[in-house]
Design an enzyme around this catalytic site. Structure first.
Site, PDB file in Angstrom:
ATOM      1  N   TYR A  95     -10.393 -30.356  -2.007  1.00  0.00           N
ATOM      2  CA  TYR A  95     -10.623 -29.745  -3.315  1.00  0.00           C
ATOM      3  C   TYR A  95     -12.105 -29.742  -3.681  1.00  0.00           C
ATOM      4  CZ  TYR A  95      -9.655 -28.311  -8.112  1.00  0.00           C
ATOM      5  OH  TYR A  95      -9.610 -27.594  -9.290  1.00  0.00           O
TER       6      TYR A  95
ATOM      7  N   HIS B 177     -16.397 -32.689 -13.551  1.00  0.00           N
ATOM      8  CA  HIS B 177     -15.058 -33.287 -13.488  1.00  0.00           C
ATOM      9  C   HIS B 177     -14.929 -34.146 -12.236  1.00  0.00           C
ATOM     10  CE1 HIS B 177     -12.568 -30.583 -16.400  1.00  0.00           C
ATOM     11  NE2 HIS B 177     -13.769 -30.852 -16.881  1.00  0.00           N
TER      12      HIS B 177
ATOM     13  N   LYS C  21     -10.998 -21.853  -4.450  1.00  0.00           N
ATOM     14  CA  LYS C  21     -11.927 -21.737  -3.326  1.00  0.00           C
ATOM     15  C   LYS C  21     -12.663 -20.393  -3.213  1.00  0.00           C
ATOM     16  CE  LYS C  21     -11.513 -25.721  -1.365  1.00  0.00           C
ATOM     17  NZ  LYS C  21     -12.035 -26.394  -2.553  1.00  0.00           N
TER      18      LYS C  21
ATOM     19  N   TYR D   4      -2.534 -29.318 -12.801  1.00  0.00           N
ATOM     20  CA  TYR D   4      -1.762 -28.422 -11.937  1.00  0.00           C
ATOM     21  C   TYR D   4      -0.302 -28.834 -12.059  1.00  0.00           C
ATOM     22  CZ  TYR D   4      -6.077 -26.785  -9.712  1.00  0.00           C
ATOM     23  OH  TYR D   4      -7.307 -26.219  -9.472  1.00  0.00           O
TER      24      TYR D   4
END
Ligand code: RFL
Ligand code: PHB
Length: 400
Positions: free
Chosen positions: A391, A78, A303, A207
């Site tokens: 990210y 992605h 994470k 999100y």
């Protein structure tokens, strides 16, 4: 399971989650012996549905461990994700904003399975259903681990103990209270997750910050979806029927999402509390904490697993250096090196959580602050780049 259980090893690893299994594999590659002791069965470990997004450093470590083949075949690369607020979507083009970096969608379950299979294929010792694991004498050069298996008591002598036993494990709990400091924030909500064999609502993750609370549209493959809803901590999983879940998700999505959402029966449904937690230090003599045993992040920033992987990278390098170069520099520096990276991921995960969730007790002004911040971030290249850079994961040597 016919491999005899050794009574002595170089590294005793407690826990067969991703941290313990990856550490075992990296050590094996370097010719260092390890025994893994796991409280649960292998099937139970594989049934826990958790992370889904791998950073490049985690992908590289799977390759280094020699177990990346299926991940590259089946994982989905992605280059961006979407953020939905105020009824409109905004794409974070991670690839463009970070000079070509991506993440990979590949379930923790799959990664764990690959590591378990590789371990089993070469007959490396893992003791599943090891009960009453206790660690001893890690302040000395001769630590020991005791446990029972099928009612028989065992002792495992070792040079080092790796505490890879997660947040509720025995290793952190065995450190004298005066030697450890813990930092913690518990959030006033949890994530209700649902896994289903339905095509994802979108090619990329979404999100969502909606007036009804946070939602996340994630996936495991082109035919398997993973969705999450922010829910009050008082909600009980039995109260959430599949239909109620889908209905609530629809209410948090935009028009396009509502139209494209394909629903189906859940394969798994669970509620996870959200927490930020860090232990300092991560080394106590011959005991090292790695992964969730030493720190927890709220899942918003994706994470947890990635941090576990980088702890393990630092730990395996330190142990290899100890045996191959007779140097203690790596093990002496382990804790500080990990914590520097951990705190940055903790900071990002906390910040992203407070940006995207509704905090009921903060009143209407907090939603206005969020809206203003999102409007700024998503319309500023610097703001969007900061999200993207965190990210995809900071480089292993960031700031060094
Ligand atoms: P684990 O996976 O908890 O494994 C620890 C193992 O130790 C065993 N154990 C013991 N064994 C022997 N004796 C004892 N006394 C023992 N006590 C415990 C346990 O049975 C277990 O098998 O920790 P590890 O290996 O450090 O791995 C950490 C990750 O599992 C965790 O950080 C991630 O799942 C977090 N996470 C995510 N991380 C990401 O990087 N990306 C994501 O997209 C992401 N999404 C998530 C997540 C975690 C979630 N939940 C449920 C908390 C989404 C969710 C919903
Ligand atoms: C997941 O797919 O489980 C997932 C993805 C991204 C997150 C958290 C969880 O931030």
């Amino acid at each position: 399971m016919t491999t005899p259980i050794p009574q002595r090893t170089q590294v005793a690893i407690i826990g067969a989650g991703p941290s313990g299994l990856l550490l075992g594999q990296l050590l094996h590659k370097a010719g260092i012996d390890a025994v893994i002791l796991e409280r649960q069965t292998g099937d139970y470990v594989l049934s826990r549905i958790r992370a889904g997004v791998l950073e490049q450093v985690c992908i590289d470590l799977m390759d280094e461990a020699g177990v990346g083949q299926r991940m590259h075949q089946e994982g989905l690369v992605h280059g961006g994700f979407e953020m939905l607020y105020g009824g409109a979507r905004h794409r974070i083009d991670m690839n463009k904003l970070t000079g070509g970096k991506n993440v990979m969608v590949y379930g923790q379950t799959e990664l764990t399975r690959d590591l378990m299979d590789a371990r089993q294929a070469v007959g490396l010792p893992t003791v599943y259903e090891a009960k009453d694991v206790a660690i001893h004498d890690f302040g000395s050069a001769k630590p020991r681990v005791t446990y029972s298996k099928d009612g028989v008591e065992h002792t495992l002598e070792c040079d080092f103990i790796a505490g890879c036993d997660g947040f509720h494990g025995v290793c952190r709990a065995s450190v004298p209270r005066a030697a450890i400091r813990e930092f913690e924030k518990v959030y006033p909500f949890g994530w209700l997750g649902l896994l289903s064999d339905t095509p994802p609502v979108s090619d990329e993750l979404i999100y969502v910050n909606s007036p009804r609370g946070f939602a996340l549209c994630s996936q495991r493959s082109k035919t398997r979806s993973r969705y999450y809803l922010q829910v009050p901590l008082t909600d009980r999983i039995e109260e959430w029927t599949d239909e109620a879940f889908w209905q609530e998700l629809r209410l948090r999505l935009d028009e396009e999402g509502r139209e494209k959402l394909i629903t189906g029966p859940s394969l798994e449904k669970s509620i996870a509390p959200l927490r930020s937690f860090v232990t300092e230090p991560l080394r106590f003599g011959r005991l090292f904490l790695a992964g969730d045993a030493g720190h927890i992040v709220p899942p918003t920033g994706a994470k947890g697993l990635n941090l576990a992987a980088t702890d393990v990278k630092y730990l395996s390098s330190a142990i290899i250096e100890f045996y191959q170069e007779r140097s203690e520099a790596g093990i002496d520096g382990y804790s500080a090196r990990c914590l520097r990276r951990i705190w940055k991921a903790e900071r990002f995960s906390w910040w992203f959580t407070q940006l995207m969730h509704r905090f009921p007790e903060d009143g209407p002004i907090s939603a206005k602050f969020q809206e203003a911040e999102l409007d700024y971030l998503l319309n500023s290249e610097a703001g969007s780049r900061s999200i993207a850079e965190n990210y995809v994961g900071l480089p292993l040597n960031f700031g060094e």
